[in-house]
Design an enzyme around this catalytic site. Sequence first.
Site, PDB file in Angstrom:
ATOM      1  N   CYS A  78       0.862  -1.178   0.227  1.00 34.75           N
ATOM      2  CA  CYS A  78      -0.616   0.159  -0.379  1.00 34.75           C
ATOM      3  C   CYS A  78       0.921   1.581   0.238  1.00 34.75           C
ATOM      4  CB  CYS A  78      -0.845  -0.160   1.523  1.00 34.75           C
ATOM      5  SG  CYS A  78      -2.633   0.748   0.946  1.00 34.75           S
ATOM      6  N   HIS A 167      -3.577  -6.016   2.050  1.00 36.58           N
ATOM      7  CA  HIS A 167      -2.622  -5.607   3.250  1.00 36.58           C
ATOM      8  C   HIS A 167      -3.011  -7.312   3.743  1.00 36.58           C
ATOM      9  CE1 HIS A 167      -1.730  -1.713   4.431  1.00 36.58           C
ATOM     10  NE2 HIS A 167      -3.454  -1.701   3.681  1.00 36.58           N
ATOM     11  N   GLU A 169      -0.653  -8.874   5.860  1.00 27.48           N
ATOM     12  CA  GLU A 169       0.247  -8.418   6.904  1.00 27.48           C
ATOM     13  C   GLU A 169      -1.199  -8.501   8.326  1.00 27.48           C
ATOM     14  OE1 GLU A 169       0.148  -5.407   5.438  1.00 27.48           O
ATOM     15  OE2 GLU A 169      -0.725  -4.445   6.566  1.00 27.48           O
TER      16      GLU A 169
HETATM   17  N1  GLN Z   1      -3.894   6.280   1.547  1.00 28.44           N
HETATM   18  C1  GLN Z   1      -2.189   5.667   1.536  1.00 28.44           C
HETATM   19  C2  GLN Z   1      -1.670   7.065   1.101  1.00 28.44           C
HETATM   20  O1  GLN Z   1      -1.713   7.462  -0.034  1.00 28.44           O
HETATM   21  C3  GLN Z   1      -2.105   4.372   1.319  1.00 28.44           C
HETATM   22  C4  GLN Z   1      -3.157   3.770   2.554  1.00 28.44           C
HETATM   23  C5  GLN Z   1      -2.227   2.625   2.844  1.00 28.44           C
HETATM   24  O2  GLN Z   1      -1.216   2.215   3.109  1.00 28.44           O
HETATM   25  N2  GLN Z   1      -3.197   1.692   2.929  1.00 28.44           N
HETATM   26  O3  GLN Z   1      -0.684   6.599   1.258  1.00 28.44           O
END
Ligand code: GLN
Length: 193
Positions: A78, A167, A169
């Site tokens: 992410c 995710h 994890e």
């Molecule tokens: N919205 C976050 C970003 O742009 C990412 C979200 C996440 O890591 N769950 O950095």
Amino acid sequence: MKVGILSFQGSFLDHSKSVELIGLTPIFIKNESQIDDLDALIFPGGESTAMRKINNYNGLFNQLDNLIKSGIPTLSTCAGTILLASEVIGGNPTIPNIDIQITRNAYGRQTESFEGSVSFYSNEDIYCFIRAPKITGLLSDNVEVISKHNSEIVGVQQDNIVALTFHPELNNDGYYLDWLHNFIKEGKNVRSF
Ligand code: GLN
């Protein structure tokens, strides 16, 4: 084996639990004194903009860039994937190491976060997407698609780096933990893993 986890903010504690569950040692990276002798790296989810700001007081990203380029197994999820992408829509490249275009917050606001069925290598499981980005472009032939949600690409591998927008994890399912263990054990041979 020591697994360094960028620990400015975000889901670094969850990743440390995954690392402990496979019998390895998590090292919480908050400054430059914690990056010696690492066998693998994890860039967690969280807020990529916050991580960029915190780094301005820290100056750590150059060293992490060198470590990634040394070829050690590197996982990002992410916001971590946003940090490693070479092209960022709605943000800035930070430690560009994966030839993808990524679009931040592409599913919408926090309330559009969801769980969905995801293929990850040869497995299929339910994983969550938290204000996730989308991988909106593959920018080189070195990028292999390893994960999909419906028909969308949600994970890629390029050499020693596996970059996801969801995710695992937060699941720590058996398939993911076995994969993580094998991935890290490969060391610098991981490019062909
Ligand atoms: N919205 C976050 C970003 O742009 C990412 C979200 C996440 O890591 N769950 O950095």
